[in-house]
Design a protein around this motif. Structure first.
Motif, PDB file in Angstrom:
ATOM      1  N   ASP A   1     -21.584  14.722  41.879  1.00  0.00           N
ATOM      2  CA  ASP A   1     -22.717  15.608  42.725  1.00  0.00           C
ATOM      3  C   ASP A   1     -22.102  15.596  44.096  1.00  0.00           C
ATOM      4  OD1 ASP A   1     -24.634  16.755  43.742  1.00  0.00           O
ATOM      5  OD2 ASP A   1     -26.071  15.392  42.982  1.00  0.00           O
ATOM      6  N   PRO A   2     -21.370  16.572  44.647  1.00  0.00           N
ATOM      7  CA  PRO A   2     -20.715  16.481  45.926  1.00  0.00           C
ATOM      8  C   PRO A   2     -21.590  16.444  46.824  1.00  0.00           C
ATOM      9  CG  PRO A   2     -19.687  18.179  44.533  1.00  0.00           C
ATOM     10  CD  PRO A   2     -20.799  17.770  43.777  1.00  0.00           C
ATOM     11  N   LEU A   3     -22.747  16.942  46.770  1.00  0.00           N
ATOM     12  CA  LEU A   3     -23.799  16.922  47.888  1.00  0.00           C
ATOM     13  C   LEU A   3     -24.502  15.438  48.295  1.00  0.00           C
ATOM     14  CD1 LEU A   3     -25.522  18.192  50.053  1.00  0.00           C
ATOM     15  CD2 LEU A   3     -27.187  18.695  48.057  1.00  0.00           C
ATOM     16  N   GLN A   4     -24.562  14.458  47.068  1.00  0.00           N
ATOM     17  CA  GLN A   4     -25.021  13.345  47.181  1.00  0.00           C
ATOM     18  C   GLN A   4     -23.857  12.450  47.267  1.00  0.00           C
ATOM     19  OE1 GLN A   4     -28.205  12.363  46.709  1.00  0.00           O
ATOM     20  NE2 GLN A   4     -28.787  14.546  46.433  1.00  0.00           N
ATOM     21  N   SER A   5     -22.771  12.746  47.090  1.00  0.00           N
ATOM     22  CA  SER A   5     -21.535  11.855  47.495  1.00  0.00           C
ATOM     23  C   SER A   5     -21.526  12.020  48.925  1.00  0.00           C
ATOM     24  CB  SER A   5     -20.347  12.654  46.633  1.00  0.00           C
ATOM     25  OG  SER A   5     -19.136  11.807  47.251  1.00  0.00           O
ATOM     26  N   THR A   6     -21.535  13.200  49.417  1.00  0.00           N
ATOM     27  CA  THR A   6     -21.386  13.382  51.037  1.00  0.00           C
ATOM     28  C   THR A   6     -22.423  12.836  51.698  1.00  0.00           C
ATOM     29  OG1 THR A   6     -20.131  15.430  50.619  1.00  0.00           O
ATOM     30  CG2 THR A   6     -20.836  15.148  52.673  1.00  0.00           C
ATOM     31  N   LYS A   7     -23.641  12.982  51.165  1.00  0.00           N
ATOM     32  CA  LYS A   7     -24.984  12.250  51.814  1.00  0.00           C
ATOM     33  C   LYS A   7     -24.805  10.802  51.721  1.00  0.00           C
ATOM     34  CE  LYS A   7     -28.667  14.017  50.417  1.00  0.00           C
ATOM     35  NZ  LYS A   7     -29.655  14.843  49.769  1.00  0.00           N
ATOM     36  N   ALA A   8     -24.385  10.208  50.783  1.00  0.00           N
ATOM     37  CA  ALA A   8     -23.949   8.750  50.657  1.00  0.00           C
ATOM     38  C   ALA A   8     -23.056   8.365  51.687  1.00  0.00           C
ATOM     39  CB  ALA A   8     -23.704   8.400  49.269  1.00  0.00           C
ATOM     40  N   GLY A   9     -21.894   9.095  51.751  1.00  0.00           N
ATOM     41  CA  GLY A   9     -20.554   8.756  52.601  1.00  0.00           C
ATOM     42  C   GLY A   9     -21.529   8.759  54.164  1.00  0.00           C
ATOM     43  N   ALA A  10     -22.228   9.733  54.602  1.00  0.00           N
ATOM     44  CA  ALA A  10     -22.595   9.809  55.929  1.00  0.00           C
ATOM     45  C   ALA A  10     -23.711   8.649  55.963  1.00  0.00           C
ATOM     46  CB  ALA A  10     -23.458  11.242  55.881  1.00  0.00           C
ATOM     47  N   ILE A  11     -24.611   8.484  55.443  1.00  0.00           N
ATOM     48  CA  ILE A  11     -25.546   7.274  55.423  1.00  0.00           C
ATOM     49  C   ILE A  11     -24.886   5.943  55.713  1.00  0.00           C
ATOM     50  CG2 ILE A  11     -27.207   6.013  54.223  1.00  0.00           C
ATOM     51  CD1 ILE A  11     -28.248   8.691  52.988  1.00  0.00           C
ATOM     52  N   LEU A  12     -23.721   5.478  54.674  1.00  0.00           N
ATOM     53  CA  LEU A  12     -23.067   4.294  54.715  1.00  0.00           C
ATOM     54  C   LEU A  12     -22.232   4.083  56.141  1.00  0.00           C
ATOM     55  CD1 LEU A  12     -22.017   4.116  51.111  1.00  0.00           C
ATOM     56  CD2 LEU A  12     -23.840   2.835  52.404  1.00  0.00           C
ATOM     57  N   THR A  13     -21.634   5.421  56.422  1.00  0.00           N
ATOM     58  CA  THR A  13     -20.880   5.587  57.758  1.00  0.00           C
ATOM     59  C   THR A  13     -21.593   5.171  58.846  1.00  0.00           C
ATOM     60  OG1 THR A  13     -19.209   6.905  56.606  1.00  0.00           O
ATOM     61  CG2 THR A  13     -19.180   6.834  59.120  1.00  0.00           C
TER      62      THR A  13
END
Length: 155
Positions: A38-50
């Protein structure tokens, strides 16, 4: 000609903080790869963790001035030898560490903003990836997509 102590401390502080940030980025990358279906969830998780990593760097930058220079990794990398008085060494090492922490926090926030912009782009155009990648990835990852669908449709 030996290099000045300020340059050596700056290089060692950058090495120390950069190594820690690399390992944090590696962990964030692993989480994002785990959510790649799920690219959207992956990107959102990366943003939050960063963003969380940037917040930790900001907290470290705020706290480093109150820590003894003898308890830092830079002091260990200097082999616990420095030709300065303790007050000067404290000011030099912790001040340099604070500057490096803040620089890496800015880098992390810039990466987080990039992730959020990419997530917004994915959210605004869901049709371009939703039907193709998600369903294909599930079949690719399991390798048994057709068999599962055939089993579900059995009488």
């Amino acid at each position: 000609m030996p290099e000045p102590i300020e340059q050596r401390v700056r290089a060692l502080a950058s090495q120390s903080v950069g190594r820690a940030c690399f390992f944090a980025a590696l962990a964030i990358w692993c989480v994002m790869i785990g959510l790649i279906a799920d690219p959207l969830q992956s990107t959102k998780a990366g943003a939050i963790l960063t963003m969380m990593a940037a917040c930790v760097l900001l907290l470290k930058a705020g706290r480093v001035l109150h820590v003894s220079y003898r308890k830092t990794e830079v002091w260990l990398l200097l082999n616990r030898q420095i030709e300065l008085r303790p007050e000067q060494a404290q000011r030099l090492i912790t001040g340099t560490l604070r500057e490096i922490y803040l620089r890496y926090a800015v880098y992390a926030m810039a990466m987080a903003v990039g992730f959020w912009c990419f997530a917004l782009l994915l959210w605004l155009m869901p049709g371009s990836w939703e039907n193709g990648v998600v369903h294909q990835a599930v079949g690719f990852v399991t390798g048994r997509h057709r068999e599962i669908e055939a089993f579900r449709t059995m009488p």
